[in-house]
Design a protein around this motif. Structure first.
Motif, PDB file in Angstrom:
ATOM      1  N   UNK A 196      51.810  50.761  48.101  1.00  0.00           N
ATOM      2  CA  UNK A 196      51.631  50.504  46.670  1.00  0.00           C
ATOM      3  C   UNK A 196      51.425  49.007  46.488  1.00  0.00           C
ATOM      4  N   UNK A 197      50.294  48.644  45.883  1.00  0.00           N
ATOM      5  CA  UNK A 197      49.951  47.243  45.704  1.00  0.00           C
ATOM      6  C   UNK A 197      49.932  46.868  44.236  1.00  0.00           C
ATOM      7  N   UNK A 198      50.428  45.679  43.938  1.00  0.00           N
ATOM      8  CA  UNK A 198      50.268  45.070  42.627  1.00  0.00           C
ATOM      9  C   UNK A 198      49.043  44.168  42.701  1.00  0.00           C
ATOM     10  N   UNK A 199      48.045  44.442  41.867  1.00  0.00           N
ATOM     11  CA  UNK A 199      46.784  43.698  41.913  1.00  0.00           C
ATOM     12  C   UNK A 199      46.938  42.365  41.187  1.00  0.00           C
ATOM     13  N   UNK A 200      46.481  41.288  41.841  1.00  0.00           N
ATOM     14  CA  UNK A 200      46.540  39.955  41.248  1.00  0.00           C
ATOM     15  C   UNK A 200      45.162  39.431  40.833  1.00  0.00           C
ATOM     16  N   UNK A 201      44.163  39.639  41.678  1.00  0.00           N
ATOM     17  CA  UNK A 201      42.798  39.164  41.397  1.00  0.00           C
ATOM     18  C   UNK A 201      41.806  40.241  41.818  1.00  0.00           C
ATOM     19  N   UNK A 202      40.686  40.285  41.097  1.00  0.00           N
ATOM     20  CA  UNK A 202      39.591  41.193  41.423  1.00  0.00           C
ATOM     21  C   UNK A 202      38.283  40.415  41.340  1.00  0.00           C
ATOM     22  N   UNK A 203      37.517  40.425  42.425  1.00  0.00           N
ATOM     23  CA  UNK A 203      36.187  39.846  42.391  1.00  0.00           C
ATOM     24  C   UNK A 203      35.189  40.896  41.925  1.00  0.00           C
ATOM     25  N   UNK A 204      34.237  40.481  41.112  1.00  0.00           N
ATOM     26  CA  UNK A 204      33.182  41.386  40.639  1.00  0.00           C
ATOM     27  C   UNK A 204      31.974  41.228  41.553  1.00  0.00           C
ATOM     28  N   UNK A 240      32.087  31.192  39.668  1.00  0.00           N
ATOM     29  CA  UNK A 240      31.479  30.517  38.520  1.00  0.00           C
ATOM     30  C   UNK A 240      32.111  30.942  37.195  1.00  0.00           C
ATOM     31  N   UNK A 241      32.775  32.094  37.163  1.00  0.00           N
ATOM     32  CA  UNK A 241      33.361  32.607  35.933  1.00  0.00           C
ATOM     33  C   UNK A 241      34.755  33.175  36.233  1.00  0.00           C
ATOM     34  N   UNK A 242      35.706  32.842  35.386  1.00  0.00           N
ATOM     35  CA  UNK A 242      37.063  33.377  35.488  1.00  0.00           C
ATOM     36  C   UNK A 242      37.424  34.033  34.160  1.00  0.00           C
ATOM     37  N   UNK A 263      29.866  34.526  41.061  1.00  0.00           N
ATOM     38  CA  UNK A 263      31.034  35.374  41.279  1.00  0.00           C
ATOM     39  C   UNK A 263      31.982  35.245  40.090  1.00  0.00           C
ATOM     40  N   UNK A 264      32.230  36.363  39.425  1.00  0.00           N
ATOM     41  CA  UNK A 264      33.231  36.413  38.363  1.00  0.00           C
ATOM     42  C   UNK A 264      34.544  36.869  38.985  1.00  0.00           C
ATOM     43  N   UNK A 265      35.625  36.193  38.609  1.00  0.00           N
ATOM     44  CA  UNK A 265      36.940  36.500  39.150  1.00  0.00           C
ATOM     45  C   UNK A 265      37.868  36.912  38.018  1.00  0.00           C
ATOM     46  N   UNK A 266      38.479  38.087  38.169  1.00  0.00           N
ATOM     47  CA  UNK A 266      39.347  38.673  37.145  1.00  0.00           C
ATOM     48  C   UNK A 266      40.805  38.441  37.526  1.00  0.00           C
ATOM     49  N   UNK A 267      41.600  38.009  36.554  1.00  0.00           N
ATOM     50  CA  UNK A 267      43.036  37.793  36.766  1.00  0.00           C
ATOM     51  C   UNK A 267      43.844  38.826  36.017  1.00  0.00           C
ATOM     52  N   UNK A 268      44.827  39.398  36.695  1.00  0.00           N
ATOM     53  CA  UNK A 268      45.740  40.337  36.050  1.00  0.00           C
ATOM     54  C   UNK A 268      47.073  39.692  35.788  1.00  0.00           C
TER      55      UNK A 268
END
Length: 336
Positions: free
Chosen positions: A28-36, A307-309, A331-336
């Motif tokens: 079971x993982x807690x997600x911290x970042x997701x690359x698009x 380039x995008x967060x 690269x867009x980077x998503x933060x949770x």
């Protein structure tokens, strides 16, 4: 927990869901970042092969081990994962090529992915973070795609490697071709991307085939030999078919990019070159380790790509804008 679901092409919806229950053999993982990545963008467009809706996207992940932990990994440890879940028994798996398993399930493509607060994954897919930051870990998977393509081509010093497509996968491919000792040539129809190649990645040779004679320019760069290796990272049928004319005699053509149509080329021209055509699918654990080691040694700076967060709660509103060339997204980077 929060999830973001691509309901249909062009449509996202946030939904609440139960946190997955930890079961033996899974983490079971807690997600911290997701690359698009391009796969996510193509799924949103409705142009991604092997895809069905609705689907939770996301497979470029940085996470940490949640309860209860798994063998070899401590609770709270930062990890990434190989998001290619395999059967372990088919002909490909028996040959050590789990990346092209006959029953392969790619997270975020064939099964739901990581655009959620938590995700449960097979424990065998975990990769130790080895001190990398969350953003670096989220970029290991796309960089490994390029590293795998370079390995497939057996790139060596003295090669001229033409990489068509200067998106994130193509850029990573260029970097690993350079690490392998090759002279790299970048081809794209976007001048801003080509400028990025020159300034950020120190790629010496760039070509925009819409503005110059690509064949003639390749002859000049290679002193008439033409590229010994071509690696496609466009996934564009016209670009894929067109590049066959650029292959050196005895050369190799590797397709990382994927599209839905049929490729076509002149058999006599291909045959007289004794050229090699091959595909490159996903990546292996060895590729992941090569990427992580290259980051640790300072051979690659993942921060170049971002380039995008954006926070998770804004992804649904902003996602469509990442498809527009004028927004300059690499690269867009998503933060949770």
């Amino acid at each position: 927990m929060r999830t973001l679901i691509c309901i249909n092409p062009g449509s996202f919806e946030y939904r609440e869901a139960a946190i997955p229950v930890a079961v033996p053999g899974y983490a079971l993982l807690k997600i911290n970042k997701i690359g698009i990545c391009g796969t996510d963008l193509h799924a949103y467009e409705g142009t991604q092969p092997f895809f069905s809706y609705p689907r939770i996207l996301g497979h470029e992940l940085a996470a940490e081990i949640a309860e209860p932990g798994v063998a070899g990994f401590a609770k709270g440890e930062k990890v990434t994962l190989l998001p290619y879940f395999y059967c372990g028994t088919c002909i490909a798996c028996r040959a050590g090529k789990e990346n092209c398993c006959t029953q392969l399930k790619v997270s975020g493509v064939h099964i739901d992915g990581g655009m959620a607060d938590y995700i449960s994954v097979p424990a065998y897919s975990l990769v130790h973070g080895n001190g990398l930051s969350d953003e670096e870990l989220a970029l290991v998977e796309p960089l490994a795609i390029g590293a795998h393509g370079v390995k497939r081509a057996a790139v060596k010093p003295g090669d001229f490697v033409l990489v068509t497509g200067a998106g994130p996968i193509g850029l990573g491919t260029m970097e690993f071709a350079g690490i392998a000792g090759a002279s790299v040539i970048a081809m794209d129809v976007n001048d801003d991307r080509l400028q990025f190649c020159r300034e950020r990645l120190q790629v010496e040779h760039t070509i925009n085939p819409l503005k110059e004679d690509a064949f003639k320019k390749l002859q000049e760069i290679t002193k008439g030999d033409m590229p010994t290796v071509i690696i496609d990272a466009t996934g564009n049928l016209k670009a894929i078919n067109h590049a066959f004319q650029y292959i050196a005699h005895g050369g190799k053509y590797v397709l990382i990019g994927l599209q839905k149509g049929d490729i076509s080329f002149s058999h006599p021209e291909f045959h007289k070159r004794e050229a090699t055509l091959m595909s490159s699918r996903n990546a292996t654990r060895a590729d992941f380790e090569h990427v992580i080691g290259s980051i640790q040694k300072g051979l690659i700076n993942p921060a170049n790509y971002i380039t995008h967060r954006v926070p998770f709660e804004e992804v649904g509103d902003q996602f469509a804008s990442w498809l527009l060339p004028e927004n300059g997204v690499i690269k867009a980077m998503v933060s949770l």
